[in-house]
Design a protein around this motif. Structure first.
Motif, PDB file in Angstrom:
ATOM      1  N   ARG A  20     -33.850  12.636 -19.828  1.00  0.00           N
ATOM      2  CA  ARG A  20     -34.086  13.551 -19.243  1.00  0.00           C
ATOM      3  C   ARG A  20     -34.056  13.169 -17.696  1.00  0.00           C
ATOM      4  O   ARG A  20     -33.751  14.162 -16.868  1.00  0.00           O
ATOM      5  N   LYS A  21     -34.548  12.041 -17.331  1.00  0.00           N
ATOM      6  CA  LYS A  21     -34.425  11.527 -15.934  1.00  0.00           C
ATOM      7  C   LYS A  21     -32.961  11.481 -15.377  1.00  0.00           C
ATOM      8  O   LYS A  21     -32.596  12.052 -14.392  1.00  0.00           O
ATOM      9  N   GLU A  22     -32.162  10.971 -16.180  1.00  0.00           N
ATOM     10  CA  GLU A  22     -30.710  10.908 -15.799  1.00  0.00           C
ATOM     11  C   GLU A  22     -30.141  12.449 -15.909  1.00  0.00           C
ATOM     12  O   GLU A  22     -29.144  12.408 -14.998  1.00  0.00           O
TER      13      GLU A  22
ATOM     14  N   ALA B 122     -31.536  14.990 -15.143  1.00  0.00           N
ATOM     15  CA  ALA B 122     -32.109  15.598 -13.874  1.00  0.00           C
ATOM     16  C   ALA B 122     -31.278  15.176 -12.575  1.00  0.00           C
ATOM     17  O   ALA B 122     -30.811  15.912 -11.853  1.00  0.00           O
ATOM     18  N   GLN B 123     -30.914  13.798 -12.735  1.00  0.00           N
ATOM     19  CA  GLN B 123     -30.126  13.388 -11.657  1.00  0.00           C
ATOM     20  C   GLN B 123     -28.717  13.955 -11.867  1.00  0.00           C
ATOM     21  O   GLN B 123     -28.291  14.165 -10.557  1.00  0.00           O
TER      22      GLN B 123
ATOM     23  N   GLU C  32     -27.775  16.683 -12.743  1.00  0.00           N
ATOM     24  CA  GLU C  32     -27.650  18.039 -12.588  1.00  0.00           C
ATOM     25  C   GLU C  32     -27.834  18.136 -11.239  1.00  0.00           C
ATOM     26  O   GLU C  32     -27.157  19.058 -10.486  1.00  0.00           O
ATOM     27  N   ALA C  33     -28.712  17.345 -10.501  1.00  0.00           N
ATOM     28  CA  ALA C  33     -28.731  17.491  -9.126  1.00  0.00           C
ATOM     29  C   ALA C  33     -27.399  17.063  -8.281  1.00  0.00           C
ATOM     30  O   ALA C  33     -27.016  17.818  -7.183  1.00  0.00           O
TER      31      ALA C  33
END
Length: 247
Positions: free
Chosen positions: A206-208, A210-211, A213-214
């Motif tokens: 999920r963290k990756e 989100a990164q 996606e940013a």
């Protein structure tokens, strides 16, 4: 005299007719004073004078089982153990019946030469007691007697064997249950570790995401900006081209 007769009639209850000899009936003899005194004493002792004396109940007779006589009273005698051992060694005895219960055994042996029967009780292979019978019926009775005795003597061995088997079975069940419990604990620990790993992996993903996606949003914005610049440059380039009339 009348009072004494009245007392006797009251105490004795209803009167009964008694047949007597004719000569005594023709010449009745009245008792004198001494006879009256003796008669009163005898009569008073025969009838209880105290009405308050408790009446004892009569115990009901019940049938009592007849205990059969021992086998020794039917021609069975104590045999010489040394003689029985010698006959067995000489193979002069034929076994008719054999009973065994743990360390105890009973043998009904036939001595054909003397037409006699021997009943032997053994303990751990050693001759303990021996009986001699003149016929098969008495020998079988003695054999059953020794058989019951051997069974009673081996009751403790029977119970011990049962308890040992039960304890071994319980030990196996305990070991199996403990092994199953250990497997379940290991499974739960492994499942917990896997769930923790999966949870950490999901968090990392999920963290990756989100990164990424940013990064995608930033790249899309940069791309849009570049498209706008290209469009503006195209417009500027098109303005520099002279207007040519058509034919």
């Amino acid at each position: 005299m009348k009072s004494l007769l009245n007392r006797r009639s009251v105490l004795a209850g209803p009167s009964h007719l008694v047949q007597i000899a004719r000569e005594h009936a023709a010449n009745p003899v009245l008792p004198d004073d001494k006879d009256e005194t003796a008669f009163a004493a005898t009569d008073s002792s025969a009838v209880p004078t105290s009405p308050a004396e408790p009446v004892r109940p009569v115990t009901t007779l019940r049938p009592v089982p007849v205990v059969p006589s021992p086998v020794y009273t039917r021609g069975v005698q104590i045999a010489d153990t040394a003689e029985v051992e010698w006959l067995c060694k000489e193979e002069a005895l034929t076994p008719f019946r054999v009973f065994r219960s743990f360390d105890y055994s009973v043998s009904l042996l036939f001595h054909a030469k003397e037409l006699a029967y021997y009943i032997a009780l053994y303990q751990d292979g050693s001759l303990w007691r021996a009986l001699k019978a003149p016929d098969l019926e008495a020998a079988e009775g003695a054999f059953h007697h020794f058989e019951e005795q051997a069974t009673r003597l081996s009751d403790g061995e029977t119970r011990r064997a049962q308890l040992e088997a039960q304890n071994e079975q319980l030990a196996r069940m305990i070991a199996s249950s403990e092994a199953q419990a250990e497997r379940l604990r290991n499974d739960l620990q492994r499942r917990g570790a896997q769930e923790q790993t999966v949870s950490s992996r999901q968090h990392q993903v999920r963290k990756e995401v989100a990164q990424l996606e940013a990064q995608r949003v930033a790249a899309q914005a940069h791309l849009n900006k570049a498209h706008r610049q290209i469009h503006q440059l195209n417009l500027a380039s098109n303005e520099a081209i002279p207007h040519l009339p058509g034919r």
